[in-house]
Design an enzyme around this catalytic site. Structure first.
Site, PDB file in Angstrom:
ATOM      1  N   HIS A  94       0.644 -11.635   1.775  1.00 10.49           N
ATOM      2  CA  HIS A  94      -0.436 -10.925   1.080  1.00 10.49           C
ATOM      3  C   HIS A  94      -1.147 -11.767   0.020  1.00 10.49           C
ATOM      4  CE1 HIS A  94      -1.582  -6.485   0.183  1.00 10.49           C
ATOM      5  NE2 HIS A  94      -2.590  -7.263  -0.094  1.00 10.49           N
ATOM      6  N   TYR A 108       0.828  -1.221   0.000  1.00  8.07           N
ATOM      7  CA  TYR A 108       0.000   0.000   0.000  1.00  8.07           C
ATOM      8  C   TYR A 108       0.859   1.268   0.000  1.00  8.07           C
ATOM      9  CZ  TYR A 108      -3.680  -3.245   1.651  1.00  8.07           C
ATOM     10  OH  TYR A 108      -4.551  -4.301   1.809  1.00  8.07           O
TER      11      TYR A 108
HETATM   12  N1  NAP Z   1      -5.577  -8.615   1.647  1.00  5.39           N
HETATM   13  C1  NAP Z   1      -5.991  -8.080   0.525  1.00  5.39           C
HETATM   14  O1  NAP Z   1      -5.674  -8.538  -0.574  1.00  5.39           O
HETATM   15  C2  NAP Z   1      -6.872  -6.889   0.600  1.00  5.39           C
HETATM   16  C3  NAP Z   1      -7.571  -6.445  -0.545  1.00  5.39           C
HETATM   17  C4  NAP Z   1      -8.398  -5.336  -0.425  1.00  5.39           C
HETATM   18  C5  NAP Z   1      -8.534  -4.703   0.810  1.00  5.39           C
HETATM   19  N2  NAP Z   1      -7.829  -5.138   1.913  1.00  5.39           N
HETATM   20  C6  NAP Z   1      -7.977  -4.504   3.241  1.00  5.39           C
HETATM   21  O2  NAP Z   1      -9.366  -4.408   3.560  1.00  5.39           O
HETATM   22  C7  NAP Z   1      -9.713  -3.053   3.789  1.00  5.39           C
HETATM   23  C8  NAP Z   1     -11.139  -2.793   3.379  1.00  5.39           C
HETATM   24  O3  NAP Z   1     -11.362  -3.154   2.042  1.00  5.39           O
HETATM   25  P1  NAP Z   1     -11.526  -2.085   0.861  1.00  5.39           P
HETATM   26  O4  NAP Z   1     -10.867  -0.826   1.250  1.00  5.39           O
HETATM   27  O5  NAP Z   1     -11.082  -2.726  -0.389  1.00  5.39           O
HETATM   28  O6  NAP Z   1     -13.090  -1.882   0.710  1.00  5.39           O
HETATM   29  P2  NAP Z   1     -14.362  -1.591   1.664  1.00  5.39           P
HETATM   30  O7  NAP Z   1     -13.925  -1.289   3.051  1.00  5.39           O
HETATM   31  O8  NAP Z   1     -15.314  -2.705   1.414  1.00  5.39           O
HETATM   32  O9  NAP Z   1     -14.987  -0.318   0.978  1.00  5.39           O
HETATM   33  C9  NAP Z   1     -14.323   0.914   0.942  1.00  5.39           C
HETATM   34  C10 NAP Z   1     -15.123   1.832   0.036  1.00  5.39           C
HETATM   35  O10 NAP Z   1     -16.405   2.082   0.593  1.00  5.39           O
HETATM   36  C11 NAP Z   1     -16.572   3.486   0.855  1.00  5.39           C
HETATM   37  N3  NAP Z   1     -17.227   3.567   2.181  1.00  5.39           N
HETATM   38  C12 NAP Z   1     -16.726   3.216   3.367  1.00  5.39           C
HETATM   39  N4  NAP Z   1     -17.641   3.341   4.350  1.00  5.39           N
HETATM   40  C13 NAP Z   1     -18.780   3.789   3.760  1.00  5.39           C
HETATM   41  C14 NAP Z   1     -20.065   4.107   4.232  1.00  5.39           C
HETATM   42  N5  NAP Z   1     -20.368   3.983   5.529  1.00  5.39           N
HETATM   43  N6  NAP Z   1     -20.985   4.541   3.340  1.00  5.39           N
HETATM   44  C15 NAP Z   1     -20.681   4.670   2.024  1.00  5.39           C
HETATM   45  N7  NAP Z   1     -19.464   4.377   1.509  1.00  5.39           N
HETATM   46  C16 NAP Z   1     -18.521   3.947   2.366  1.00  5.39           C
HETATM   47  C17 NAP Z   1     -15.190   4.082   0.839  1.00  5.39           C
HETATM   48  O11 NAP Z   1     -15.224   5.388   0.309  1.00  5.39           O
HETATM   49  P3  NAP Z   1     -14.465   6.649   0.999  1.00  5.39           P
HETATM   50  O12 NAP Z   1     -13.077   6.207   1.360  1.00  5.39           O
HETATM   51  O13 NAP Z   1     -14.500   7.669  -0.090  1.00  5.39           O
HETATM   52  O14 NAP Z   1     -15.318   7.016   2.174  1.00  5.39           O
HETATM   53  C18 NAP Z   1     -14.459   3.164  -0.150  1.00  5.39           C
HETATM   54  O15 NAP Z   1     -14.722   3.564  -1.490  1.00  5.39           O
HETATM   55  C19 NAP Z   1      -8.670  -2.299   2.960  1.00  5.39           C
HETATM   56  O16 NAP Z   1      -8.588  -0.929   3.271  1.00  5.39           O
HETATM   57  C20 NAP Z   1      -7.424  -3.083   3.269  1.00  5.39           C
HETATM   58  O17 NAP Z   1      -6.916  -2.754   4.545  1.00  5.39           O
HETATM   59  C21 NAP Z   1      -7.008  -6.218   1.807  1.00  5.39           C
END
Ligand code: NAP
Length: 279
Positions: A106, A48
């Site tokens: 990862h 990241y």
């Molecule tokens: N291990 C892996 O391969 C892997 C892959 C992906 C993610 N991850 C981890 O998992 C975490 C979460 O997954 P993710 O970031 O992919 O997706 P997520 O948490 O499912 O969704 C994030 C998205 O939703 C929006 N959002 C968040 N809360 C909201 C709400 N209450 N209402 C409306 N929209 C909302 C955010 O927008 P804004 O930011 O504009 O508010 C962002 O666009 C990551 O940050 C990372 O730490 C790991």
């Protein structure tokens, strides 16, 4: 804050803050906001590019180090024993910490056995409190878990209402390995934020569809790390323990499971080719 006891006895918060796609220049501000809201677990990764921002925010918060649970991940270009070992030192430096609470591999590609040995060694040395994997499909997970000394504490996989991972979870639980959800909001895919079932249930509790989707996962004992760069959404995602769901509502959400990824299939050769390109 509800905690989850891992298979090595370490306890971690069930709800944390994820920083994937948080610009490195924004990471310190975002994590500072998240800590001020009350989050005490942060999920970052070498890939990241924002471990420094996370470390700086934790340091400047004044919160005791042992009150914040830090998660990071070794990227595939750092796999193999020697490179993974050096990369753990680099993550410790960037995060400005003596230890990382949970370190994951990862992706299930390249020399992950060698990299996992480096995690085990660092765990024995006290540099990592717990270790695990991410994106390992059940077949890869069983293979690894059967051939290592320290069984993974978690497997961080795509998990949300449309991809609930019930089958994979059953295999992991045989090893006491916990599901940690990435994409708990499916990044809004498949219309999650306006899904009629989630929206109707949300109206009953005076919360959003997003809050219902997250609360559902916590009631299924999943560890979650929703990401938002907006403080009001961080608050919304944090306050999900203020309500609960009825058995009938849980059944309705269970029925939303499409049992497939909204992103990509890790077993698809094209996915593997894509990851090889990111090396
Ligand atoms: N291990 C892996 O391969 C892997 C892959 C992906 C993610 N991850 C981890 O998992 C975490 C979460 O997954 P993710 O970031 O992919 O997706 P997520 O948490 O499912 O969704 C994030 C998205 O939703 C929006 N959002 C968040 N809360 C909201 C709400 N209450 N209402 C409306 N929209 C909302 C955010 O927008 P804004 O930011 O504009 O508010 C962002 O666009 C990551 O940050 C990372 O730490 C790991």
């Amino acid at each position: 804050m509800k905690t989850i006891k891992l298979n090595n006895g370490v306890e971690m918060p069930q709800l944390g803050y994820g920083v994937y796609q948080v610009d490195p220049a924004e990471a310190e501000r975002c994590v500072s906001d998240a800590l001020s809201v009350g989050y005490r677990m942060v999920d970052t990764a070498q890939a990241y590019g924002n471990e420094e921002g996370v470390g700086a925010a934790v340091k400047k918060s004044g919160i005791l180090r042992n009150e914040v649970f830090l998660v990071s991940k070794v990227w595939i270009s750092n796999y193999g024993y020697e490179k993974a070992k050096a990369s753990i030192e680099e993550s410790l430096r960037k995060l400005q910490t003596e230890y990382i609470d949970l370190m994951l591999l990862h992706q299930p590609f390249c020399d992950y056995y060698g990299a996992y040995r480096a995690l085990e060694e660092a765990c024995h040395e006290g540099k990592l409190r717990a270790i695990g994997v991410s994106n390992f499909q059940p077949n890869q997970f069983i293979d690894l878990a059967s051939n290592v000394e320290v069984v993974p504490a978690v497997n961080q996989v795509e998990t949300h209402v449309f991809c609930q991972q019930q089958k994979a979870n059953a295999y992991m639980m045989e090893c006491g390995t916990r599901i940690m959800s990435w994409g708990p909001l499916a990044e809004g895919r498949n219309g999650l934020f306006s899904n009629p079932v989630l929206t109707e249930i949300g109206k009953e509790h005076g919360v959003s569809a997003a809050a219902v989707a997250l609360r559902y996962l916590t009631l299924r004992d999943v560890i979650i790390i929703p990401k938002s760069t907006h403080k009001e959404r961080m608050i919304e995602n944090f306050n999900i323990y203020d309500f609960t769901l009825t058995d009938a509502e849980m059944e309705q959400i269970l029925a939303l499971d499409l049992k497939k990824s909204q992103f990509f299939d890790h077993l698809d050769p094209e996915t593997v080719k894509m990851f090889m390109g990111w090396r």
